[in-house]
Design an enzyme around this catalytic site. Structure first.
Site: not given
Length: 720
Positions: A472, A540
């Protein structure tokens, strides 16, 4: 049968170079001034026809405009007034290059054009590559400062003494400039968005102006994508000429399109953004990332399918490996993770048919929220007193592989790493450092930071039985200084390339290791990062209604096997929308399926339904991940994706209707990818269909009543 034409030819007499792909030709000509000029990009033409093409010229009939054709990479010199893809300043203050063409080389599908400045020690190689079976043309540039205290002679007889060969400042170095043919009009397709709303497809008339698509964030970005397509405004999903390009770069980037008042349309792009500059010392060089392009006469769908084939065959590191059905624990636990809770989730996930279990954020250092712990990549002893190995062993015992979330490019101030190495972060000493998400960015351009990152991640993978890394990157660059470095803006290039090297080394050191790209959702999805990862986290936002548009935009460039798509809880945490489990699954089944909800809160009925849908996905997974994708827009708010096997024998269609209107029954869904001369069996309903009927009239969807309706249709060809 005539012999196949070579992929690349160059005729020194005419100065014409031609690159050939199965369905296109790309041609350029060396101009009288030594600059390579665009000649042609479109449907295949033979060499004789290309040679007879007139010298391309500006359509402007004005003494205020240059008459020459568009450049393959425009410098700042001459009567050039559009965006310059190469911007340099020499040590004596002179701006811009003036080229002398010094030669070429052809090696199979690769062409290099060699250029030297007429007065200064600067050499450029414009590089092109085509690959058998692909319509993509790859382009990049290699720029070298040839001064080293030795006189450099040019063909014009001019010399630059070594004493004058000071540093060269590079203010822009694009990978390629592209030129569209004369069209009645121009329409730009591009992707915009933001966090939780990535990959929103826009098709807009290209204005008579300069249009800039860019990221200044150090990452590819949620808000824009280095992909675009141009057409004349009339192309559809299945018809019309389309020219499309994509930059293989995961840091800041810029693409400038220029449509002038007299009808010429060009675009130039590469790494970096305005305000950056890099220094070339004698002997130094810069190589740009690949800026790839393709042409198709068969619409946006064909352009996407050509990109998908290119990514699969020439970008992905292990395209043949199936993407597993994963379970990720983030939405179930947030930061509140411990060994017992994760093992409980692992048992539930295995019962649903998950093949990979991923432990997300919260497992390391002093991590109890997003304010602390980033940078301290050791298991948190309160949650994992024996480390991660017992969890990994249990996951493996359940028949799944074990994955781990990491964010190695970032650090919290409240961490042992920052307290020990505060100088490792991007910073300008006289400026207050901006925190985003309570974190700062580590400067991977520093060799010691790159070495630490590789050493740390290598140890995690080796010591804890890690099979999968979810890498990430949750914030953009700010105050991106590098104290004490004489060329501080190099960090905008070198950081990204260090990330690439660490990923590449990890894969080489640990055969079988797989990596998922993530940046707060879809903030780093591009051809550069996919060259060393297996898939990208798309967003997301897992709301299935929003995901239909997000995934449609993603599919313009990327194949389904690279698109991570999860089924999560309802109501959705991002939107609050409640949707049926079946609908959530059918949307996520169009990519690399994942599960991400709190399974401890699912009812027995939901768990049984989910297990059945996972099994159904595994039946169609070869089609979704390896098949040929066709996007379909039906009537009445229905959209669908159709995946066809390469031989046309097996097909899977996923269709969705988020909202219904009274009295508006959905029309039959046409399936243009089928063979009109064949018949097809629907094995789930034991129905036989005529291919001609399904192509020209369509298939009855028989969707469930109400909103959030969806259906999976499987078809098998039963007659030739």
């Amino acid at each position: 049968m005539p012999a196949a034409l070579p992929l690349v030819t160059f005729d020194p007499a005419s100065g014409i170079a031609v690159l050939r792909t199965p369905n296109s030709a790309y041609a350029l000509r060396i101009g009288p001034d030594g600059s390579p000029r665009h000649l042609y990009w479109g449907a295949p033409l033979d060499t004789a026809a290309l040679t007879l093409l007139p010298e391309a010229a500006s359509p402007a009939a004005s003494s205020f405009e240059a008459g020459a054709a568009a450049d393959e990479l425009a410098p700042q010199t001459g009567a050039r007034f559009g965006p310059a893809g190469l911007q340099v300043r020499f040590a004596d203050g002179t701006v811009g290059a003036q080229w002398e063409f010094t030669g070429h080389s052809v090696d199979g599908g690769e062409l290099r054009l060699l250029l030297a400045d007429r007065h200064y020690p600067l050499r450029t190689e414009l590089c092109y590559r085509v690959r058998p079976g692909s319509d993509v043309v790859e382009r990049w540039v290699e720029l070298t400062h040839t001064g080293a205290g030795i006189e450099v002679e040019s063909g014009a007889g001019l010399a630059v003494a070594g004493a004058e060969a000071g540093p060269i400042t590079v203010e822009r170095l694009d990978s390629a400039s592209w030129t569209a043919p004369a069209l009645p009009d121009y329409r730009l397709s591009h992707l915009t968005g933001g966090w939780n709303s990535e990959f929103q497809l826009h098709r807009d008339r290209l204005p008579v102006a300069e249009t800039v698509l860019t990221s200044r964030r150090g990452l590819t970005g949620h808000h824009a994508s280095p992909w675009l397509a141009l057409d004349d405004g009339a192309a559809t999903e299945e018809q019309g000429e389309v020219w499309s390009t994509a930059l293989a770069w995961s840091g800041s980037w810029r693409i400038t399109l220029h449509r002038d008042a007299v009808g010429r349309t060009t675009w130039t792009g590469g790494f970096g953004h305005e305000g950056l500059r890099w220094t070339l010392e004698p002997g130094g060089s810069l190589r740009t990332p690949v800026f790839a392009g393709l042409y198709t006469p068969h619409g946006f769908g064909a352009a996407s399918r050509a990109w998908h084939g290119y990514v699969a065959d020439h970008v992905l590191p292990e395209p043949e490996r199936e993407r597993p059905v994963l379970y990720n624990s983030w939405e179930a636990t947030g930061f509140d993770v411990d060994q017992a809770g994760q093992i409980k989730l692992a048992h539930l996930a295995a019962g649903l048919g998950a093949e990979l279990f991923v432990l997300d954020d919260g497992w390391f250092g002093a991590r109890r929220d997003d304010r602390a712990g980033l940078g301290d990549w050791t298991p948190r002893t309160e949650g994992f007193p024996e480390g991660l190995r017992p969890l990994a062993d249990e996951v493996h015992h359940l028949g799944m592989t074990f994955g781990l979330w990491v964010e190695p490019e970032m650090v919290n101030r409240d961490s042992e790493l920052y307290r020990t190495h505060p100088d490792w972060v991007l910073h300008s000493p006289t400026r207050e450092a901006t925190e985003l998400r309570h974190q700062l960015v580590l400067n991977f351009a520093r060799p010691e930071v790159e070495a630490w990152a590789h050493r740390t991640l290598d140890g995690l993978v080796r010591d804890h039985g890690v099979d999968w890394l979810k890498w990430d990157a949750n914030r953009a660059f700010t105050e991106a200084g590098w104290e004490g470095n004489p060329d501080p803006d190099r960090l905008w290039i070198d950081h990204t390339r260090a990330v690439y090297r660490v990923m590449d080394r990890l894969r080489a050191d640990h055969p079988g290791l797989r990596i998922e790209a993530c940046a707060g959702g879809g903030g780093r999805a591009d051809l550069g990062i996919l060259a060393r990862t297996d898939q990208a986290w798309t967003s997301d936002n897992t709301d299935p209604v929003d995901r239909i548009a997000i995934q449609d935009g993603f599919s313009q460039l990327f194949p389904a096997r690279t698109m991570a798509a999860w089924v999560t809880d309802s109501p959705n945490t991002a939107t609050g929308r409640s949707t049926p489990l079946r609908f959530r699954f059918h949307v996520a089944m169009s990519g690399a399926l994942g599960l991400g909800g709190d399974l401890t809160g699912w009812s027995a009925e939901e768990l049984d339904e989910a297990a059945a849908l996972v099994a159904q996905y595994k039946q169609i997974r070869p089609l979704v991940q390896y098949g040929i994708q066709h996007r379909i827009r039906g009537a009445g708010g229905v959209t669908a994706v159709h995946y066809a096997a390469g031989d046309g024998g097996e097909h899977a269609v996923l269709a969705w209707r988020p909202a219904t209107r009274f009295g508006h029954r959905p029309a039959p869904l046409k399936l243009p990818a089928l063979d009109t001369g064949a018949h097809y069996l629907d094995p789930d309903r034991d129905q036989v269909h005529s291919g001609a009927v399904l192509v020209h009239r369509g298939i009855e969807l028989a969707l469930p009543a109400g909103d959030y309706a969806s259906r999976l249709i499987r078809l098998r060809r039963i007659t030739p």
